[in-house]
Design a protein around this motif. Structure first.
Motif, PDB file in Angstrom:
ATOM      1  N   MET A 155     -61.595 -52.970 -60.174  1.00 46.17           N
ATOM      2  CA  MET A 155     -62.557 -52.024 -60.708  1.00 46.17           C
ATOM      3  C   MET A 155     -62.542 -50.798 -59.799  1.00 46.17           C
ATOM      4  O   MET A 155     -62.602 -50.932 -58.577  1.00 46.17           O
ATOM      5  N   ALA A 156     -62.431 -49.628 -60.397  1.00 42.27           N
ATOM      6  CA  ALA A 156     -62.465 -48.372 -59.649  1.00 42.27           C
ATOM      7  C   ALA A 156     -63.442 -47.435 -60.344  1.00 42.27           C
ATOM      8  O   ALA A 156     -63.736 -47.593 -61.534  1.00 42.27           O
ATOM      9  N   ALA A 157     -63.951 -46.467 -59.600  1.00 43.52           N
ATOM     10  CA  ALA A 157     -64.882 -45.491 -60.161  1.00 43.52           C
ATOM     11  C   ALA A 157     -64.616 -44.127 -59.545  1.00 43.52           C
ATOM     12  O   ALA A 157     -64.311 -44.020 -58.355  1.00 43.52           O
ATOM     13  N   THR A 158     -64.716 -43.103 -60.372  1.00 45.18           N
ATOM     14  CA  THR A 158     -64.606 -41.743 -59.855  1.00 45.18           C
ATOM     15  C   THR A 158     -65.895 -41.394 -59.125  1.00 45.18           C
ATOM     16  O   THR A 158     -66.895 -42.114 -59.224  1.00 45.18           O
ATOM     17  N   ALA A 159     -65.871 -40.284 -58.424  1.00 45.09           N
ATOM     18  CA  ALA A 159     -67.101 -39.766 -57.829  1.00 45.09           C
ATOM     19  C   ALA A 159     -68.050 -39.394 -58.961  1.00 45.09           C
ATOM     20  O   ALA A 159     -67.630 -39.180 -60.107  1.00 45.09           O
ATOM     21  N   LEU A 160     -69.318 -39.328 -58.673  1.00 46.48           N
ATOM     22  CA  LEU A 160     -70.312 -38.936 -59.667  1.00 46.48           C
ATOM     23  C   LEU A 160     -69.998 -37.517 -60.133  1.00 46.48           C
ATOM     24  O   LEU A 160     -69.834 -36.603 -59.322  1.00 46.48           O
ATOM     25  N   SER A 161     -69.854 -37.333 -61.427  1.00 42.35           N
ATOM     26  CA  SER A 161     -69.524 -36.034 -62.011  1.00 42.35           C
ATOM     27  C   SER A 161     -70.675 -35.557 -62.877  1.00 42.35           C
ATOM     28  O   SER A 161     -71.546 -36.333 -63.266  1.00 42.35           O
ATOM     29  N   SER A 162     -70.659 -34.291 -63.201  1.00 40.50           N
ATOM     30  CA  SER A 162     -71.706 -33.716 -64.039  1.00 40.50           C
ATOM     31  C   SER A 162     -71.073 -32.801 -65.069  1.00 40.50           C
ATOM     32  O   SER A 162     -70.138 -32.061 -64.775  1.00 40.50           O
ATOM     33  N   ASN A 163     -71.596 -32.866 -66.309  1.00 37.46           N
ATOM     34  CA  ASN A 163     -71.133 -31.999 -67.377  1.00 37.46           C
ATOM     35  C   ASN A 163     -72.322 -31.642 -68.242  1.00 37.46           C
ATOM     36  O   ASN A 163     -72.932 -32.529 -68.850  1.00 37.46           O
ATOM     37  N   TYR A 216     -58.166 -50.129 -68.659  1.00 38.94           N
ATOM     38  CA  TYR A 216     -59.300 -49.772 -69.520  1.00 38.94           C
ATOM     39  C   TYR A 216     -60.130 -48.721 -68.806  1.00 38.94           C
ATOM     40  O   TYR A 216     -60.252 -48.734 -67.577  1.00 38.94           O
ATOM     41  N   SER A 217     -60.744 -47.834 -69.573  1.00 38.53           N
ATOM     42  CA  SER A 217     -61.562 -46.773 -69.008  1.00 38.53           C
ATOM     43  C   SER A 217     -62.853 -46.638 -69.809  1.00 38.53           C
ATOM     44  O   SER A 217     -62.845 -46.770 -71.036  1.00 38.53           O
ATOM     45  N   GLY A 218     -63.950 -46.383 -69.092  1.00 39.53           N
ATOM     46  CA  GLY A 218     -65.233 -46.188 -69.753  1.00 39.53           C
ATOM     47  C   GLY A 218     -66.128 -45.267 -68.940  1.00 39.53           C
ATOM     48  O   GLY A 218     -65.904 -45.084 -67.734  1.00 39.53           O
ATOM     49  N   MET A 219     -67.117 -44.681 -69.587  1.00 38.24           N
ATOM     50  CA  MET A 219     -68.058 -43.775 -68.931  1.00 38.24           C
ATOM     51  C   MET A 219     -69.346 -44.518 -68.627  1.00 38.24           C
ATOM     52  O   MET A 219     -69.975 -45.081 -69.533  1.00 38.24           O
ATOM     53  N   LEU A 220     -69.734 -44.503 -67.370  1.00 38.07           N
ATOM     54  CA  LEU A 220     -71.004 -45.085 -66.938  1.00 38.07           C
ATOM     55  C   LEU A 220     -71.974 -43.933 -66.762  1.00 38.07           C
ATOM     56  O   LEU A 220     -71.949 -43.214 -65.763  1.00 38.07           O
ATOM     57  N   TRP A 221     -72.807 -43.704 -67.788  1.00 34.34           N
ATOM     58  CA  TRP A 221     -73.729 -42.569 -67.781  1.00 34.34           C
ATOM     59  C   TRP A 221     -74.777 -42.762 -66.700  1.00 34.34           C
ATOM     60  O   TRP A 221     -75.381 -43.805 -66.592  1.00 34.34           O
ATOM     61  N   GLY A 222     -74.938 -41.741 -65.866  1.00 37.89           N
ATOM     62  CA  GLY A 222     -75.845 -41.805 -64.730  1.00 37.89           C
ATOM     63  C   GLY A 222     -75.187 -42.422 -63.504  1.00 37.89           C
ATOM     64  O   GLY A 222     -75.728 -42.367 -62.412  1.00 37.89           O
ATOM     65  N   GLY A 223     -74.024 -43.019 -63.685  1.00 36.28           N
ATOM     66  CA  GLY A 223     -73.319 -43.667 -62.584  1.00 36.28           C
ATOM     67  C   GLY A 223     -74.022 -44.933 -62.140  1.00 36.28           C
ATOM     68  O   GLY A 223     -75.045 -45.332 -62.692  1.00 36.28           O
ATOM     69  N   PHE A 224     -73.464 -45.582 -61.140  1.00 36.08           N
ATOM     70  CA  PHE A 224     -74.062 -46.820 -60.646  1.00 36.08           C
ATOM     71  C   PHE A 224     -75.463 -46.587 -60.094  1.00 36.08           C
ATOM     72  O   PHE A 224     -76.298 -47.489 -60.101  1.00 36.08           O
ATOM     73  N   ASN A 225     -75.766 -45.356 -59.647  1.00 39.27           N
ATOM     74  CA  ASN A 225     -77.113 -45.066 -59.137  1.00 39.27           C
ATOM     75  C   ASN A 225     -78.181 -45.258 -60.210  1.00 39.27           C
ATOM     76  O   ASN A 225     -79.330 -45.559 -59.899  1.00 39.27           O
ATOM     77  N   ALA A 226     -77.817 -45.075 -61.461  1.00 38.96           N
ATOM     78  CA  ALA A 226     -78.770 -45.234 -62.565  1.00 38.96           C
ATOM     79  C   ALA A 226     -78.866 -46.680 -63.039  1.00 38.96           C
ATOM     80  O   ALA A 226     -79.686 -46.996 -63.894  1.00 38.96           O
ATOM     81  N   CYS A 227     -78.046 -47.547 -62.489  1.00 41.33           N
ATOM     82  CA  CYS A 227     -77.972 -48.924 -62.973  1.00 41.33           C
ATOM     83  C   CYS A 227     -78.270 -49.910 -61.850  1.00 41.33           C
ATOM     84  O   CYS A 227     -77.484 -50.811 -61.559  1.00 41.33           O
ATOM     85  N   THR A 228     -79.414 -49.714 -61.198  1.00 44.75           N
ATOM     86  CA  THR A 228     -79.792 -50.608 -60.108  1.00 44.75           C
ATOM     87  C   THR A 228     -80.986 -51.488 -60.472  1.00 44.75           C
ATOM     88  O   THR A 228     -81.177 -52.534 -59.870  1.00 44.75           O
ATOM     89  N   THR A 229     -81.767 -51.077 -61.445  1.00 44.03           N
ATOM     90  CA  THR A 229     -82.917 -51.894 -61.858  1.00 44.03           C
ATOM     91  C   THR A 229     -82.702 -52.535 -63.224  1.00 44.03           C
ATOM     92  O   THR A 229     -83.497 -53.357 -63.639  1.00 44.03           O
ATOM     93  N   TYR A 230     -81.646 -52.126 -63.909  1.00 41.59           N
ATOM     94  CA  TYR A 230     -81.307 -52.734 -65.193  1.00 41.59           C
ATOM     95  C   TYR A 230     -79.812 -52.571 -65.435  1.00 41.59           C
ATOM     96  O   TYR A 230     -79.147 -51.770 -64.787  1.00 41.59           O
TER      97      TYR A 230
END
Length: 117
Positions: free
Chosen positions: A23-31, A50-64
Motif C-alpha cells: 500500500m502506498a499513498a501520495t502526499a496530501l494534495s488539494s484541488n 489498483y488506484s483510488g482517491m482517499l478524500w480528506g486523506g488518512f487524516n480524515a479517516c481516524t475516527t471512522y
C-alpha cells in the motif's frame, strides 16, 4: 484419507493470504479546496495494481472508516470498493469487503508498506 486433509489446509492457507502486496499513498494534495491522497495497491501475487482517491486523506479517516473506490491500473479493468482508516497507533488499515477474495489488512508506520489480507 490424508489427501482431503492436505487439500483443506491448502485452501485455508490460500484464503488467509488472498492479497499480499504493498500500500502506498501520495502526499496530501488539494484541488479546488478538496484534499485527497491517491492510494496505490500492488498485488505481489498477480502483479496487478489498483488506484483510488482517499478524500480528506488518512487524516480524515481516524475516527471512522472512509470508503474508497479502486480501479485497476494494470490490464484487467477490475474495480472494487474498500474501507480505509488509520488508527491512533499509526497503523493504516484496509477492509477489502470481500473484493479480491481478501479481508482486512494493515501495516504500521510510514507508507509504502507491505501487508497481507
Amino acid at each position: 484419507m490424508k489427501f482431503p486433509i492436505m487439500l483443506s489446509a491448502a485452501a485455508l492457507f490460500g484464503h488467509a493470504t488472498a492479497f499480499y502486496g504493498q500500500m502506498a499513498a501520495t502526499a496530501l494534495s488539494s484541488n479546488e479546496g478538496t484534499t485527497f491522497q491517491t492510494i496505490t495497491l500492488t498485488d505481489y501475487n498477480t502483479g496487478s495494481t489498483y488506484s483510488g482517491m482517499l478524500w480528506g486523506g488518512f487524516n480524515a479517516c481516524t475516527t471512522y472508516e472512509c470508503s474508497v473506490g479502486f480501479d485497476e491500473t494494470s490490464a484487467g479493468g477490475y474495480t472494487f470498493t474498500a474501507k480505509m482508516w488509520r488508527t491512533s497507533d499509526g497503523c493504516h488499515n484496509i477492509d477489502f469487503l470481500g473484493a479480491l477474495d481478501a479481508g482486512h489488512g494493515y501495516c504500521c508506520g510510514s507508507l509504502p508498506c507491505d501487508f497481507s489480507a
